[in-house]
Design a protein around this motif. Structure first.
Motif: not given
Length: 422
Positions: A103-110
């Motif tokens: 839920f917290v770690r950066y992902q390449p989503t909007m």
């Protein structure tokens, strides 16, 4: 020499006061939270006011924003309270196997995008949603509800979470996205596994792979579905970005609508004010759905925002990089906006259940969610007018989640009835 404590350093009070606050930080997890989160929100407000120090699962510290005005202040100022979690100043304290990493770690989503990129991607999504025919959506919801009820109507008992509320929004959203109907049950199995205990990463990856294949098919053979419209509106977006955005929309929509249905059914089955509805009337369905958004909103808390510079919020000193957890459910209990009577609250949409500011659910997502939830409950009550709980209300158990509010199961019994058929 021990390393500096970034949480303590975030507060410019005296060392003694900072240590006291850290020691007294309230745990936003565990039995006390899961059994009665509303009471815990009231305790946080009474002890600390609108902004409070909290401890998340794994011993990770953050700020909890729990009052309506301060939540709107955060959500209305994305330049100061931004979304990209790579800003967080406490990553060095987070265990590698932290349960909240997904839920917290950066992902390449909007969901983690900012500025013009976020506005562009969410705009494409909103435009694609806006083309959905809500009357056609309602008909498909009703058909799907009938099909699910046919699966247990003759048995006289069911679990309305696993056999109904959890399945309906996934099947409907899969249809909206253009997923072949035969693939929907497999997608549902993976979605359940991806948010449950055990190895959820493998299930999540299977979902990603399936959506990636869907996007490739729709590029070649577009149709009257959300995925095709999304592709048409953003042809320049990379495949991976589209895949991640569609997975995020699908999973978030399924979870929130499923728990909205389940929580509303629990309310109607346990509160005598709604007894008339269970004899076939529909008048109170809208009231129940509205009350749930105030009292037991599916999205309880939202993680997170990250301060881009030192600032002050609710008389607390926030340091650049601090994480803020938005207490949407707590904000709904703020006495300044809480309805005096839910019987007259239809049309009062001041609740924070769909978020607020530029990252609130884009129009018309809340309306589409309500169409699904209302159709599901109305069909169920028409088909099973004498439905009732098969266990005492106090035996119902809630999902152990800091983010979502929903039941693990809703066992019911009813008079066996006919099957409509497909």
């Amino acid at each position: 020499m021990s390393s500096p404590d970034p949480i303590t350093e975030a507060w410019p009070q005296s060392d003694q006061e900072a240590r006291r606050i850290r020691t007294d930080a309230i745990e936003l997890f565990g039995p006390r939270f899961h059994q009665d989160p509303a009471e815990l929100y009231r305790a946080i407000r009474a002890q600390y006011g609108p902004v409070a120090p909290i401890v998340l699962e794994g011993g990770v510290h953050a700020w909890f924003v729990g009052d309506y005005r301060e939540i709107n202040q955060v959500c209305g100022n994305p330049d100061l309270f931004a979304r990209d979690s790579r800003r967080w100043n406490a990553w060095d304290q987070v265990p590698q196997d932290w349960s909240l990493n997904p839920f917290v770690r950066y992902q390449p989503t909007m969901a983690f995008a900012e500025g013009d990129e976020y506005r562009h991607r969410i705009g494409i999504f909103g435009d694609a949603l806006g083309v959905i025919d809500q009357f056609e959506l309602q008909r498909y919801c009703e058909t799907t509800a009938d099909r699910l009820i046919d699966g247990f109507a003759t048995t006289g008992s069911a679990d309305l979470i696993s056999q109904f509320a959890y399945q309906l929004p996934l099947f409907v959203l899969a249809w909206v996205c253009g997923v072949p109907r035969d693939d929907s049950p497999i997608l549902l199995e993976d979605l359940v596994a991806s948010v449950g205990d055990g190895d959820s990463s493998a299930a999540h990856q299977r979902i990603v792979n399936r959506i990636r294949r869907l996007i490739r098919r729709k590029r070649e053979l577009p149709g009257p579905d959300l995925t095709s419209r999304w592709l048409e509106g953003g042809p320049e977006l990379p495949e991976e970005a589209l895949t991640q955005d569609l997975v995020t929309a699908l999973t978030a929509g399924q979870q929130t609508v499923a728990h909205w249905i389940g929580n509303a059914l629990r309310l109607m089955l346990t509160d005598e004010r709604f007894a008339v509805t269970l004899t076939g009337g529909r008048r109170s369905v809208g009231h129940a759905l509205n009350e749930v958004l105030w009292e037991d909103t599916p999205t309880q808390n939202y993680i997170g925002r990250f301060a881009t510079r030192d600032t002050e919020l609710g008389d607390r000193q926030i340091r650049a990089g601090d994480m803020l957890v938005l207490g949407l459910a707590a904000g709904n209990t703020d006495p300044r906006i809480r309805p005096e009577s839910y019987a007259d609250s239809i049309g009062n949409n001041a609740f924070l259940s769909f978020g607020t500011g530029d990252r609130g659910c884009p129009y018309p997502a809340p309306q589409l969610a309500e169409t699904m939830a209302r159709a599901a409950i109305e069909v169920l009550l028409d088909r099973l007018p004498d439905v009732g709980l098969s266990v005492p209300p106090n035996q119902l158990e809630w999902v152990p989640s800091v983010w979502m509010r929903g039941l693990l199961a809703l066992p019911v019994e009813f008079s066996p009835s006919y099957i409509i058929g497909d």
